[in-house]
Design an enzyme around this catalytic site. Structure first.
Site, PDB file in Angstrom:
ATOM      1  N   ASN A   9      33.102 -13.376 -75.205  1.00 47.19           N
ATOM      2  CA  ASN A   9      33.015 -11.917 -75.200  1.00 47.19           C
ATOM      3  C   ASN A   9      32.484 -11.336 -73.894  1.00 47.19           C
ATOM      4  OD1 ASN A   9      30.357 -12.672 -75.513  1.00 47.19           O
ATOM      5  ND2 ASN A   9      29.931 -11.286 -77.208  1.00 47.19           N
ATOM      6  N   CYS A  10      32.292 -12.162 -72.881  1.00 46.63           N
ATOM      7  CA  CYS A  10      31.831 -11.704 -71.566  1.00 46.63           C
ATOM      8  C   CYS A  10      33.000 -11.067 -70.814  1.00 46.63           C
ATOM      9  CB  CYS A  10      31.280 -12.896 -70.782  1.00 46.63           C
ATOM     10  SG  CYS A  10      30.901 -12.528 -69.053  1.00 46.63           S
ATOM     11  N   ASP A  11      32.817  -9.854 -70.328  1.00 47.87           N
ATOM     12  CA  ASP A  11      33.893  -9.144 -69.632  1.00 47.87           C
ATOM     13  C   ASP A  11      34.359  -9.880 -68.379  1.00 47.87           C
ATOM     14  OD1 ASP A  11      33.972  -7.118 -71.527  1.00 47.87           O
ATOM     15  OD2 ASP A  11      32.631  -5.796 -70.394  1.00 47.87           O
TER      16      ASP A  11
END
Length: 118
Positions: A9-11
């Site tokens: 979920n890290c951009d």
């Protein structure tokens, strides 16, 4: 094979994976939040980047640690122990390229240079 280590979920990890997919490069993704941090790889990561670059002291996870936990990071061994316990403190993504080289973080320019200007 290229391996991307990070958190799904890290951009920044999302952008890195999208860039690699757009280049048609085969990629294996290792989510160290779900799969754990590979302890056998941490020494190489620390050697390649140094603990000051690899440890994300600007992130939320670091800021939420109590002062004693932050102060306990005094060398590579203590940094590695924290990274195993709190994977989110690792700057992302860590990428192991097909040639075995390592990079930390993502910019399209750096990835293109790594791939020989693709």
């Amino acid at each position: 094979m290229i391996t991307v280590y990070g958190i799904s979920n890290c951009d920044t990890v999302k952008r890195a994976r999208a860039w690699l997919a757009a280049q048609g490069l085969p990629v294996e993704f290792h989510d160290y939040k779900k799969q754990g941090v590979p302890a056998e790889l941490l020494p190489a990561w620390l050697k390649a980047f140094g603990r000051d670059r690899l440890l994300n002291r600007a992130g939320t996870t670091w800021r939420k640690l109590d002062e004693a936990a932050r102060a306990a990071v005094v060398d590579d061994a203590s940094a590695a122990a924290l990274m195993q316990a709190e994977p989110s403190v690792i700057k992302r993504p860590v990428v192991r390229w097909a040639d075995g080289s390592l990079t930390l973080g993502f910019t399209p320019e750096a990835f293109a240079a790594q791939q020989g200007g693709r």
